[in-house]
Design an enzyme around this catalytic site. Structure first.
Site, PDB file in Angstrom:
ATOM      1  N   TYR A 168       0.860  -1.178   0.000  1.00 57.53           N
ATOM      2  CA  TYR A 168       0.000   0.000   0.000  1.00 57.53           C
ATOM      3  C   TYR A 168       0.896   1.227   0.000  1.00 57.53           C
ATOM      4  O   TYR A 168       2.090   1.131  -0.316  1.00 57.53           O
ATOM      5  CB  TYR A 168      -0.884  -0.118   1.263  1.00 57.53           C
ATOM      6  CG  TYR A 168      -2.053   0.799   1.349  1.00 57.53           C
ATOM      7  CD1 TYR A 168      -3.032   0.814   0.348  1.00 57.53           C
ATOM      8  CD2 TYR A 168      -2.216   1.653   2.442  1.00 57.53           C
ATOM      9  CE1 TYR A 168      -4.123   1.668   0.458  1.00 57.53           C
ATOM     10  CE2 TYR A 168      -3.310   2.497   2.547  1.00 57.53           C
ATOM     11  CZ  TYR A 168      -4.256   2.495   1.543  1.00 57.53           C
ATOM     12  OH  TYR A 168      -5.330   3.331   1.636  1.00 57.53           O
ATOM     13  N   ARG A 221      -5.817  10.633 -10.882  1.00 59.73           N
ATOM     14  CA  ARG A 221      -5.191  11.284  -9.724  1.00 59.73           C
ATOM     15  C   ARG A 221      -4.756  10.201  -8.746  1.00 59.73           C
ATOM     16  O   ARG A 221      -5.387   9.953  -7.726  1.00 59.73           O
ATOM     17  CB  ARG A 221      -6.206  12.246  -9.080  1.00 59.73           C
ATOM     18  CG  ARG A 221      -5.600  13.255  -8.122  1.00 59.73           C
ATOM     19  CD  ARG A 221      -6.234  13.127  -6.749  1.00 59.73           C
ATOM     20  NE  ARG A 221      -5.803  11.925  -6.069  1.00 59.73           N
ATOM     21  CZ  ARG A 221      -6.419  11.374  -5.039  1.00 59.73           C
ATOM     22  NH1 ARG A 221      -7.529  11.877  -4.563  1.00 59.73           N
ATOM     23  NH2 ARG A 221      -5.963  10.275  -4.456  1.00 59.73           N
ATOM     24  N   LYS A 239      -5.932  -1.711  -2.779  1.00 66.10           N
ATOM     25  CA  LYS A 239      -7.082  -1.435  -1.903  1.00 66.10           C
ATOM     26  C   LYS A 239      -7.851  -2.732  -1.632  1.00 66.10           C
ATOM     27  O   LYS A 239      -8.291  -2.984  -0.510  1.00 66.10           O
ATOM     28  CB  LYS A 239      -8.029  -0.422  -2.566  1.00 66.10           C
ATOM     29  CG  LYS A 239      -7.430   0.985  -2.688  1.00 66.10           C
ATOM     30  CD  LYS A 239      -7.667   1.824  -1.434  1.00 66.10           C
ATOM     31  CE  LYS A 239      -6.953   3.164  -1.544  1.00 66.10           C
ATOM     32  NZ  LYS A 239      -7.038   3.967  -0.332  1.00 66.10           N
ATOM     33  N   GLU A 311     -12.017   5.290  -6.717  1.00 68.01           N
ATOM     34  CA  GLU A 311     -10.707   5.545  -6.114  1.00 68.01           C
ATOM     35  C   GLU A 311      -9.833   6.360  -7.055  1.00 68.01           C
ATOM     36  O   GLU A 311      -9.670   6.014  -8.227  1.00 68.01           O
ATOM     37  CB  GLU A 311     -10.041   4.191  -5.822  1.00 68.01           C
ATOM     38  CG  GLU A 311      -8.858   4.260  -4.913  1.00 68.01           C
ATOM     39  CD  GLU A 311      -9.191   4.633  -3.473  1.00 68.01           C
ATOM     40  OE1 GLU A 311     -10.070   4.001  -2.877  1.00 68.01           O
ATOM     41  OE2 GLU A 311      -8.565   5.582  -2.957  1.00 68.01           O
ATOM     42  N   ASP A 312      -9.298   7.419  -6.537  1.00 71.64           N
ATOM     43  CA  ASP A 312      -8.279   8.201  -7.242  1.00 71.64           C
ATOM     44  C   ASP A 312      -8.710   8.713  -8.618  1.00 71.64           C
ATOM     45  O   ASP A 312      -7.931   8.705  -9.583  1.00 71.64           O
ATOM     46  CB  ASP A 312      -6.954   7.417  -7.292  1.00 71.64           C
ATOM     47  CG  ASP A 312      -6.343   7.282  -5.887  1.00 71.64           C
ATOM     48  OD1 ASP A 312      -7.018   7.645  -4.910  1.00 71.64           O
ATOM     49  OD2 ASP A 312      -5.200   6.827  -5.772  1.00 71.64           O
ATOM     50  N   ASP A 334     -13.830   6.677  -1.821  1.00 72.71           N
ATOM     51  CA  ASP A 334     -12.893   6.508  -0.718  1.00 72.71           C
ATOM     52  C   ASP A 334     -12.148   7.801  -0.409  1.00 72.71           C
ATOM     53  O   ASP A 334     -11.884   8.117   0.751  1.00 72.71           O
ATOM     54  CB  ASP A 334     -11.904   5.411  -1.123  1.00 72.71           C
ATOM     55  CG  ASP A 334     -10.981   5.005  -0.012  1.00 72.71           C
ATOM     56  OD1 ASP A 334     -11.434   4.984   1.138  1.00 72.71           O
ATOM     57  OD2 ASP A 334      -9.813   4.697  -0.307  1.00 72.71           O
ATOM     58  N   ASP A 335     -11.803   8.546  -1.452  1.00 72.01           N
ATOM     59  CA  ASP A 335     -11.004   9.762  -1.252  1.00 72.01           C
ATOM     60  C   ASP A 335     -11.823  10.884  -0.635  1.00 72.01           C
ATOM     61  O   ASP A 335     -11.297  11.703   0.115  1.00 72.01           O
ATOM     62  CB  ASP A 335     -10.397  10.207  -2.585  1.00 72.01           C
ATOM     63  CG  ASP A 335      -9.558   9.093  -3.177  1.00 72.01           C
ATOM     64  OD1 ASP A 335      -8.560   8.722  -2.553  1.00 72.01           O
ATOM     65  OD2 ASP A 335      -9.951   8.547  -4.230  1.00 72.01           O
ATOM     66  N   ASN A 476      -0.451  11.655   0.019  1.00 68.84           N
ATOM     67  CA  ASN A 476       0.306  10.423  -0.210  1.00 68.84           C
ATOM     68  C   ASN A 476       0.968  10.444  -1.575  1.00 68.84           C
ATOM     69  O   ASN A 476       0.500  11.156  -2.455  1.00 68.84           O
ATOM     70  CB  ASN A 476      -0.649   9.221  -0.159  1.00 68.84           C
ATOM     71  CG  ASN A 476      -1.259   9.064   1.213  1.00 68.84           C
ATOM     72  OD1 ASN A 476      -0.587   9.117   2.215  1.00 68.84           O
ATOM     73  ND2 ASN A 476      -2.575   8.899   1.251  1.00 68.84           N
ATOM     74  N   ASN A 520      -5.132   7.334   7.552  1.00 69.67           N
ATOM     75  CA  ASN A 520      -5.329   6.830   6.191  1.00 69.67           C
ATOM     76  C   ASN A 520      -6.681   6.138   6.117  1.00 69.67           C
ATOM     77  O   ASN A 520      -7.080   5.443   7.057  1.00 69.67           O
ATOM     78  CB  ASN A 520      -4.199   5.854   5.841  1.00 69.67           C
ATOM     79  CG  ASN A 520      -4.217   5.487   4.369  1.00 69.67           C
ATOM     80  OD1 ASN A 520      -5.137   4.835   3.893  1.00 69.67           O
ATOM     81  ND2 ASN A 520      -3.199   5.935   3.650  1.00 69.67           N
TER      82      ASN A 520
END
Ligand SMILES: O=C([O-])CC(=O)C(=O)O
Ligand SMILES: [Mg+2]
Length: 620
Positions: A168, A221, A239, A311-312, A334-335, A476, A520
């Site tokens: 991770y 991202r 994840k 995610e991202d 999640d973000d 991160n 996190n």
């Protein structure tokens, strides 16, 4: 073809069941779910395929296909011999017993020794520690996952604090950057613009039929590293391995997906090893149409209760996708939401160390994207619930600074919509340091993706008007962290309550060992997802995020507080996840969003009993 009707279906089903009972065939997940279906245990939506009749949950269309339709010839078989050794779900390597070796045609394919899982684990940890380069450890772990899934999870669970930074953040960030050159085997499902119009077909190529959670990215991202295109695949893979290791969701029901709409990363486009589409990103309608097709196909294939974790994604798509699909699908960003929930938990527990209520504090964010505004909104919501003040009022406790300076009302016209609620009355300020001095926050949160943005002056300013400044550097991986643990502790003269998104080692200041926390979302999403799945929740409601946050904060012990920690250690994460899952499920039942009835009495026990454990099973 045998005509499909209930009688034939049952006849076939029971003959397979018979074979299974005699031990001649292993019940496949397909048949297992079919039996459950016949018992009415979990009936998913009936697909709408005009003109041909099929059974409930004839997911793969075998039964209802007319003769001119193509079907996939899935077969059920028992792995043995060399194939068994190459099957990561069932391989046990040297741990196959002599009896198993005999029964499964393995004799001679393995050296004589029979090992235990514990010994395999010890050997692997020893080998991993020989690698000094983190990326080599990452690759060794990925190889293990591909070779022996149970051993991979056993290792990860038993050594979570040591291995989390490997599979991770931060190492997964570097892995994504170099994904093309370290590529060995595909680990998830790739859906690119080339598959437009046939995404459903592509989903059917995935070997597992029963899927409960998808983590999907479009790679725009990746952490704070920006656009990594198709190479973002490392993130959904990472994840989901935490879904299993930390949250106990079975690996076979987890599906990592990368949607490839191109990349605007010039370096990758010119990289000969790049694995994605070599074109600039599709945007606007073309993008929206592909995502719409994806979201429909996912629901059509896996049913109403499939959890899709975004995610991202870049800000501009993340907010839009969440607001578009949150009413029609079980989606979770999640973000935005996971990060919000974990940070709120940390802040609530930090109150034990700094005193006061949330409403007594002032929050300043550097970074007004998904994480920043997501956390801000959940803080405002929590204060509103606790004080009965309208959320429009409680938002005034929270200030954001973006790349153009303090977010203030005079900038409102030009602000992206997700920043507008935070544009308060104030004169414009350009710099972070000046904003800190003007607003005098008690809590400073970095969600900017800009490494080292919390300078000495900023931390010193925070420490000049706060006895214990709360400083969260959440970006991160480590390279993007707004400051290091060492900097936060040194510049605050050891007074800061510091947490970061990626892990930092403890730091000794003035003879005292200070242990930074890791704020996190990995604390939240595995347990949160388990809670949704075990209760059959159909939609995510903000109160479920608050429930997760509350459960996490409740896990911080006096012993943790004594060390200045505002999060419990990751070594207890399975227990923490079970508690989060139970609290989320309880709230979901309360709100009428849970479909798995009747409600289990003891939800913590229920969560624990649902959790996958990676110990080896014995084979007949
Ligand atoms: O992956 C992580 O470590 C946390 C996260 O969601 C992000 O930074 O985007
Ligand atoms: Mg993320």
């Amino acid at each position: 073809m045998i005509p499909f009707n209930r009688a034939n279906f049952l006849r076939q089903a029971f003959s397979v069941l018979d074979l299974c009972k005699k031990g001649e065939r292993k019940i496949s997940s397909v048949m297992e779910s079919t039996f459950k279906e016949m018992n009415g245990e979990s009936v998913l939506d009936v697909k709408d395929k005009a003109g041909v009749g099929g059974g409930v949950q004839d997911v793969y269309g075998e039964d209802k296909a007319s003769e001119d339709q193509l079907i996939t010839p899935w077969t059920v078989s028992v792995a043995s011999g060399y194939t068994l050794l190459r099957d990561p779900h069932h391989n046990k390597g040297l741990a196959f017993s002599d009896k198993e070796r005999d029964a499964h045609y393995l004799t001679g394919l393995l050296p004589p020794v029979v090992s235990t899982q514990a010994l395999q684990e010890k050997r692997l940890m020893h080998n991993l520690r020989q690698f000094k380069v983190p990326l080599q450890r990452y690759m060794a772990m990925m190889d293990l996952q591909e070779r022996n899934e149970r051993l991979f999870y056993k290792l990860l669970i038993d050594n979570v604090e040591e291995l989390l930074p490997v599979v991770y953040t931060p190492t997964v960030g570097e892995a994504c950057q170099k994904y093309g050159s370290i590529f060995r085997r595909p680990q998830g499902l790739y859906i690119s613009l080339k598959e437009k119009g046939r995404i459903l077909e592509v989903l059917k190529n995935w070997p597992e039929k029963t899927i409960q959670v998808i983590v999907v990215t479009d790679g725009e991202r990746i952490l704070g590293l920006g656009d990594l295109g198709c190479q973002g695949m490392g993130i959904p893979v990472g994840k989901l391995s935490l879904y299993t290791a930390l949250g106990g969701v079975r690996p076979s029901v987890c599906l990592p997906i990368t949607i490839d709409v191109g990349t605007n990363n010039k370096k990758l486009l010119e990289d000969e090893y790049y694995i994605g589409l070599r074109q600039n990103r599709a945007t606007g309608e073309e993008y929206a149409e592909l995502l719409e097709e994806f979201m429909s196909a996912v629901k059509q294939n896996y049913g109403e209760k499939i959890l899709v974790q975004f995610e991202d994604f870049a800000n501009h798509n993340a907010f839009e996708l969440l607001s578009k699909y949150r009413t029609t699908h079980l989606v979770f960003n999640d973000d935005i939401q996971g990060t919000a929930s974990v940070v709120l938990a940390g802040l609530v527990s930090a109150l034990k160390l700094v005193g006061g209520t949330l409403a007594d504090h002032t929050f300043l964010f550097l970074g007004a994207g998904e994480a920043g505004t997501g956390i801000a909104e959940l803080i405002a919501l929590e204060i509103s619930k606790k004080t009965n003040a309208p959320v429009e009022e409680t938002r005034k406790k929270v200030w954001l600074v973006d790349s153009k300076g303090l977010v203030v009302s005079s900038r409102k016209e030009s602000l992206q919509h997700f920043k507008k609620p935070w544009a308060h009355e104030h004169e414009p300020i350009k710099e972070l340091l000046d904003s800190v001095q003007a607003i005098k926050p008690t809590v400073l949160i970095g969600t900017s993706g800009v490494g080292r943005a919390f300078t000495k002056e900023v931390i010193e300013a925070m420490s000049s008007f706060n006895e214990k400044p709360i400083i969260l550097a959440l970006s991160n991986p480590t390279s993007q962290s707004e400051c290091t643990a060492e900097e936060a502790y040194t510049w605050s003269e050891g007074r800061a309550i510091f947490c970061s998104g990626s892990p930092f080692d403890p730091f000794e200041y003035d003879g005292k060992v200070l242990v930074p926390g890791q704020a996190n979302n990995a604390y939240i999403f595995p347990g949160f997802g388990l809670g949704l799945i075990m209760s059959g929740t159909i939609r995510v409601h903000d109160d479920l995020l608050l429930a997760a946050s509350e459960a996490l904060a409740a896990q911080v012990t006096e012993e943790n507080y004594a060390k200045g920690l505002i999060y419990p250690p990751f070594s207890n994460i399975r227990k923490i996840s079970a508690n989060i899952a139970a609290n989320v499920a309880a709230k979901s039942y309360e709100l009428g969003l849970a479909s798995r009835l009747p409600r289990p009495k003891d939800l913590v026990k229920c969560a624990q009993s649902c959790m996958y454990t990676p110990i080896y099973r014995s084979y007949r």
